[in-house]
Design an enzyme around this catalytic site. Structure first.
Site, PDB file in Angstrom:
ATOM      1  N   ARG A  93       0.802  -1.221   0.000  1.00  9.26           N
ATOM      2  CA  ARG A  93       0.000   0.000   0.000  1.00  9.26           C
ATOM      3  C   ARG A  93       0.837   1.274   0.000  1.00  9.26           C
ATOM      4  NH1 ARG A  93      -2.807  -4.037   2.383  1.00  9.26           N
ATOM      5  NH2 ARG A  93      -5.042  -4.118   1.919  1.00  9.26           N
ATOM      6  N   HIS A 118      -0.559  -2.507  -4.589  1.00  7.69           N
ATOM      7  CA  HIS A 118       0.076  -3.360  -5.596  1.00  7.69           C
ATOM      8  C   HIS A 118       0.223  -2.686  -6.959  1.00  7.69           C
ATOM      9  CE1 HIS A 118       0.255  -6.420  -2.682  1.00  7.69           C
ATOM     10  NE2 HIS A 118      -0.991  -6.832  -2.756  1.00  7.69           N
ATOM     11  N   HIS A 194       3.027 -12.675  -5.111  1.00  7.48           N
ATOM     12  CA  HIS A 194       1.804 -12.840  -4.318  1.00  7.48           C
ATOM     13  C   HIS A 194       1.187 -14.227  -4.556  1.00  7.48           C
ATOM     14  CE1 HIS A 194      -1.947 -11.754  -2.312  1.00  7.48           C
ATOM     15  NE2 HIS A 194      -1.415 -10.586  -1.980  1.00  7.48           N
ATOM     16  N   TYR A 196      -0.484 -17.718  -3.187  1.00  8.02           N
ATOM     17  CA  TYR A 196      -1.199 -18.345  -2.075  1.00  8.02           C
ATOM     18  C   TYR A 196      -0.826 -19.822  -2.037  1.00  8.02           C
ATOM     19  CZ  TYR A 196      -4.634 -14.423  -2.030  1.00  8.02           C
ATOM     20  OH  TYR A 196      -5.267 -13.212  -1.963  1.00  8.02           O
ATOM     21  N   ASP A 267      -2.575 -10.220   8.447  1.00 10.72           N
ATOM     22  CA  ASP A 267      -2.146  -9.394   7.318  1.00 10.72           C
ATOM     23  C   ASP A 267      -1.078  -8.488   7.913  1.00 10.72           C
ATOM     24  OD1 ASP A 267      -1.933  -8.301   4.820  1.00 10.72           O
ATOM     25  OD2 ASP A 267      -4.076  -7.919   4.578  1.00 10.72           O
ATOM     26  N   GLN A 304       5.348  -9.857   4.442  1.00  9.58           N
ATOM     27  CA  GLN A 304       3.938  -9.756   4.810  1.00  9.58           C
ATOM     28  C   GLN A 304       3.341 -11.157   4.854  1.00  9.58           C
ATOM     29  OE1 GLN A 304       2.719  -6.570   5.183  1.00  9.58           O
ATOM     30  NE2 GLN A 304       0.494  -6.767   5.266  1.00  9.58           N
ATOM     31  N   GLU A 331       5.045 -12.775   1.599  1.00  7.92           N
ATOM     32  CA  GLU A 331       5.398 -11.765   0.600  1.00  7.92           C
ATOM     33  C   GLU A 331       6.630 -10.987   1.050  1.00  7.92           C
ATOM     34  OE1 GLU A 331       1.880  -9.341   0.401  1.00  7.92           O
ATOM     35  OE2 GLU A 331       0.572 -11.093   0.421  1.00  7.92           O
TER      36      GLU A 331
END
Length: 365
Positions: A93, A118, A194, A196, A267, A304, A331
């Site tokens: 961000r 992003h 990014h 998952y 997060d 992150q 991340e």
């Protein structure tokens, strides 16, 4: 309706590829590429330099894809949960989508409420990268993607040459090597990958039973918009954020509330222990059910941890759906919103300077 949306997405991809002329379109068509080493395979696309799947065995030799995602490239076009791409030019961000550099104010596209996330609405994750080199098999399969980020893209200054190489550098080892060069103006640069992960296999339940160890004794305090507005760095000791010893992801997750109470889960931005710029261990994760484990090394200062808090019956692969905690992200990157925090290490590149971001995933079972 679903078929119509896929058709429109394909048309949009074709239009994007043709946007800079027929010669360039030939060079920048979207494709799928596979790296393979024995029973270990990685599927990628140049749409966002994205990881689409990672397939490897479990402790009994059963193969499974351990990456959440979509079935087709067209389904990634409107993907708003960032399944597997490289994000940038500024990942994570940026407060109010603005920053000041060398006395000039820059405004980015705001795509996360009042803020930018992003890279904006068409950051690196929604761009067609060029395939520069591709070796599918052999001793060290690899692929290199290239993207020219132009001056003014998403409000950012200067032209930037960006590269990412995915390489199978050893048995069940995947290296990810990102670099970028500022060509003509000072500009902030901060990429992240990014992906998952669900080591039990994508779509096979949640990851709350995975055990996680982080090499991080501090974290950046984030506000209700997940921004480090205070600039404070605090110890994890005595908090639900402490993973310095192997701990199930779900053991304290209900104690972690983010986004002003809108989500429960991690997060969290961790400060990685050890010397910045050096390759060092970041995380180890293990799924007791499958025996699969992931070890991450990287050279970036922060990481992150995200636990898929906003997945909500999200369409996945082969008719599966992903709900909250269906995957986790690790991340690695620079400090969040460093462009607005002079107390954080700078992420600004001057013309001719090179940004280097290396990650290595080591899988076992």
């Amino acid at each position: 309706m679903a078929r119509r949306e896929l058709f429109l997405a394909l048309l949009w991809l074709a239009a994007l590829a043709l946007a800079t002329g027929p010669a360039d379109a030939t060079r920048k068509m979207v494709g799928v590429y596979v790296l393979r080493k024995g029973d270990f395979s990685v599927r990628l696309t140049n749409w966002g330099a994205r990881v689409m799947s990672v397939v490897l065995p479990d402790c009994k030799g059963n193969l499974a894809d351990v990456v959440l995602g979509r079935d087709t490239i067209a389904e990634y076009v409107n993907d708003d949960v960032y399944f597997g791409p490289i994000t940038g030019r500024i990942a994570q961000r940026v407060a109010r989508g603005r920053f000041v550099l060398d006395g000039k104010v820059y405004h980015m596209h705001r795509n996360d409420g009042r803020n930018t996330i992003h890279g904006g609405d068409r950051g690196f994750s929604r761009s067609i990268w060029t395939v520069k080199e591709y070796v599918a098999g052999g001793e060290s399969p690899y692929i290199t993607f290239y993207y020219r980020s132009f001056d003014g893209e998403q409000g950012l200054p200067g032209n930037v040459d960006a590269y990412v190489t995915y390489r199978m550098s050893g048995p069940y080892t995947l290296g990810v090597h990102m670099n970028a060069t500022a060509l003509d103006k000072a500009t902030p640069v901060n990429f992240l990958l990014h992906v998952y992960w669900n080591l039990r296999g994508e779509g096979n339940g949640d990851v709350l039973g995975h055990t996680l160890r982080l090499h991080a004794s501090r974290y950046a305090v984030l506000d209700d918009e997940l921004l480090p507005s205070s600039g404070r760095i605090e110890p994890v000791a005595g908090t639900p954020l402490d993973f310095r010893t192997p701990t199930p992801i779900g053991s304290r997750i209900r104690q972690v509330v983010v986004m002003g109470g809108r989500a429960v889960g991690y997060d969290t931005n961790y400060i990685v222990d050890g010397g910045e710029g050096m390759m060092r261990p970041v995380a180890q994760v293990r799924d007791p059910a499958s025996g699969r484990a992931l070890e991450l090394w990287a050279n970036q200062p922060t990481m992150q941890l995200y636990t898929g808090n906003f997945l909500n019956h999200t369409k996945g692969k082969r008719g599966k759906v992903y709900d909250r905690y269906a995957g986790f992200c690790l991340e690695t990157m620079g400090y969040v919103d460093a462009v607005n925090h002079p107390e954080f290490p700078s992420q600004t590149l001057r013309p001719g300077q090179v940004y280097k971001h290396d990650m290595v995933y080591k899988f076992s079972f």
